[in-house]
Design an enzyme around this catalytic site. Structure first.
Site, short mmCIF file in Angstrom:
data_model
loop_
_atom_site.label_atom_id
_atom_site.label_comp_id
_atom_site.label_asym_id
_atom_site.label_seq_id
_atom_site.Cartn_x
_atom_site.Cartn_y
_atom_site.Cartn_z
N LYS A 138 -35.37 20.57 55.55
CA LYS A 138 -36.75 21.09 55.61
C LYS A 138 -37.73 19.93 55.50
O LYS A 138 -37.53 19.01 54.71
CB LYS A 138 -36.96 22.11 54.48
CG LYS A 138 -38.31 22.81 54.52
CD LYS A 138 -38.44 23.87 53.41
CE LYS A 138 -39.76 24.61 53.50
NZ LYS A 138 -39.92 25.63 52.44
N SER A 195 -41.47 30.31 53.93
CA SER A 195 -41.88 29.17 54.72
C SER A 195 -40.71 28.40 55.35
O SER A 195 -40.92 27.61 56.27
CB SER A 195 -42.66 28.19 53.85
OG SER A 195 -41.85 27.69 52.80
N SER A 225 -39.50 31.69 49.67
CA SER A 225 -39.35 31.00 50.95
C SER A 225 -37.94 30.61 51.35
O SER A 225 -37.74 30.14 52.47
CB SER A 225 -40.22 29.74 50.97
OG SER A 225 -41.53 30.10 51.28
N1 GLN Z 1 -44.76 33.38 51.12
C1 GLN Z 1 -45.06 32.81 49.84
C2 GLN Z 1 -46.35 32.04 49.91
O1 GLN Z 1 -46.93 32.01 50.93
C3 GLN Z 1 -43.95 31.98 49.33
C4 GLN Z 1 -43.95 30.62 49.86
C5 GLN Z 1 -42.85 29.78 49.29
O2 GLN Z 1 -41.97 30.27 48.60
N2 GLN Z 1 -42.95 28.50 49.54
O3 GLN Z 1 -46.79 31.49 48.95
#
Ligand code: GLN
Length: 494
Positions: A79, A160, A184
């Protein structure tokens, strides 16, 4: 011979050790698959030479009769939130364009030390903020999955870590790193029919991981099945002096400890997760999961996590607050982008660089975070959210008196179409309703595929465990995996 890209981490590792193929053949096959999959937009940078160099080292060591490293012969995707030495690392943001780290994150270094090679840097939501990958500055990732309605609407791979989920689901990487701040790893895993685990907060070092919300961020693996996740996780965790929140504990041998028998285990079903408007398919999958863990020998008990409904609002105060502070460092001086026209002063440079460099969602979070931390509103929002966080953690502690792990759906729906929710941040944030509470409490949690919906799209089940009980989480997930027999995979269109 089977196509090497059909093999997962365990099979690649074992096949390489048994001399069935060379690591170079594996790296070459995956490099070619990555290069052929550009329509998915899963990779921001391809690093075939990194994968080949690790492969050649593995082949040389095998020829010399050296003991094999744990991930020798296994290439993975990384990532883009992880800083990788000499390889552009942008967190999918314009503001970090041109940033090439001089150092390697602890987690990626551990994976290279274990013999893995890197196929490339994976696309993601900008600074890991999002649930659909649409906030990437470099264009969204497209899920390899398509609905069975013939409409071919491009679907979100989740976020994400959507580059990671897409790459693993499309079989262009056998495994990938993800990070999870509020879901995410788990939500994109659920959307794409793969497995992913977020370990207990502090298990994986955050050093060299571009910070979003430091009290929540955790790295973890995303792979085809539970065993592959266990193998990768063992090689990502461990104490690191460079991260003050790193846990100084030995890393258990999770793969060796895998055991799908749940006899004597109590699986809790939290009644507050039965949210209004939950699609019947999700409800049915959850019931199916309950039946599977019973079949594996577990006793199922209903538990209550009364503060669940406050988790999402508390998360969307705490995470932006920490983000607004963490992202203050991007000022045009130290990293990446700098917008400094002739005659402009320092203030103007800050403002112009940040206005140009951050995407809309990132700006929204910085604004919310700055607001809730401001002198006039700190107590009303930030202090209050911290109190809620403590209550949520207490809910889980009480639940552990009655059960060993919790079983819930991972996300409230299957993958949605790209563009379907991007205009409505609240609808987007609702994706995190089942994943955020365990993040706030720092607990290990995993998503495992359970089945498909009427459109043929994957649905995930989530297991949440006690602090440090990754083994219990993996084992319960394995019991589900064995019974779900999930074999669906996307038909190739890219
Ligand atoms: N969807 C969540 C956010 O937008 C989680 C993102 C994440 O875990 N990095 O904050």
């Amino acid at each position: 011979m089977t196509d090497l890209t059909d093999l997962g981490i365990r099979d690649l590792r074992d096949g390489f050790r048994a001399g069935q193929f060379s690591a170079r053949d594996v790296a070459t096959a995956f490099n070619a698959a990555v290069a052929a999959a550009t329509p998915l937009n899963a990779f921001l940078v391809e690093t075939p030479d990194h994968a080949l160099a690790a492969a050649d080292a593995a082949d040389t060591a095998r020829a010399a009769g050296d003991a094999p490293k744990p991930l020798a012969g296994v290439p993975i995707g990384m990532k883009d939130l992880f800083c990788t030495k000499g390889v552009a690392s942008t967190a999918a943001s314009h503001i970090l364009e041109g940033f090439v780290p001089e150092y390697e994150s602890t987690v990626s270094q551990k994976l290279w030390d274990a013999g893995a090679g890197m196929l490339g840097k994976l696309n993601m939501d900008q600074f890991a903020m999002g649930s659909s990958n649409e906030t990437s500055h470099f264009g969204n990732v497209i899920s390899p999955w398509r609905r069975a309605d013939g409409g071919n609407a491009p679907l979100a791979p989740g976020g994400s870590s959507g580059g990671s989920s897409s790459a693993v689901a499309a079989r262009i990487a056998p495994g990938a790193t993800g990070t999870d701040t509020g879901g995410s790893i788990r939500q994109p895993a659920a959307f794409t029919g793969i497995s992913g685990i977020k370990p207990t907060y502090g298990r994986c070092s955050r050093w060299g991981v571009i910070a979003f919300a430091s009290s929540l961020d955790q790295a973890g693996p995303m792979a085809r099945d539970v065993r592959d996740c266990a193998i990768m996780l063992e090689n990502m965790c461990g104490f690191d002096q460079k991260d003050a929140t790193s846990l100084d504990l030995p890393v258990p041998q999770w793969e060796a400890g895998l055991n799908a028998g749940l006899k004597g285990k109590r699986v809790g079903v939290p009644k507050e997760y039965r949210v209004d408007g939950m699609p019947p398919e999700i409800e049915a999958l959850w019931q199916q999961g309950i039946d599977w863990v019973k079949d594996a020998g577990a006793e199922v008990v209903e538990v209550s996590l009364p503060h669940t409904k406050y988790a999402l609002p508390a998360y969307y105060i705490i995470a932006p607050a920490e983000a607004s502070s963490n992202l203050a460092r991007y000022d045009g001086v130290r990293y990446g982008l700098r917008d400094l026209p002739e005659g402009a002063n320092l203030q103007e440079m800050y403002a112009r660089t940040r206005a140009e460099g951050f995407g809309d969602e990132v700006k929204r979070r910085i604004l919310i975070g700055t607001y809730v931390l401001s002198a006039g509103f700190y107590d009303a929002y930030y202090t209050q959210a911290q109190k809620v966080r403590a209550l949520i953690a207490r809910d889980f502690e009480r639940a552990w008196e009655a059960c060993d792990v919790l079983l819930t759906p991972t996300a409230p729906s299957a993958a949605f179409a790209l563009g379907e929710k991007s205009a409505d941040p609240i609808a987007m944030y609702l994706n995190d309703v089942f994943t955020v509470p365990s993040s706030l409490a720092g607990l290990p949690a995993m998503s495992v595929p359970g089945g498909v919906d009427a459109m043929g799209l994957p649905l995930g089940l989530q297991i949440i465990g006690r602090p440090l009980d990754e083994q219990g989480v993996l084992n319960a997930a394995l019991a589900i995996e064995e019974r779900a027999g999930f074999v669906a995979r996307p038909e190739r269109w890219w």
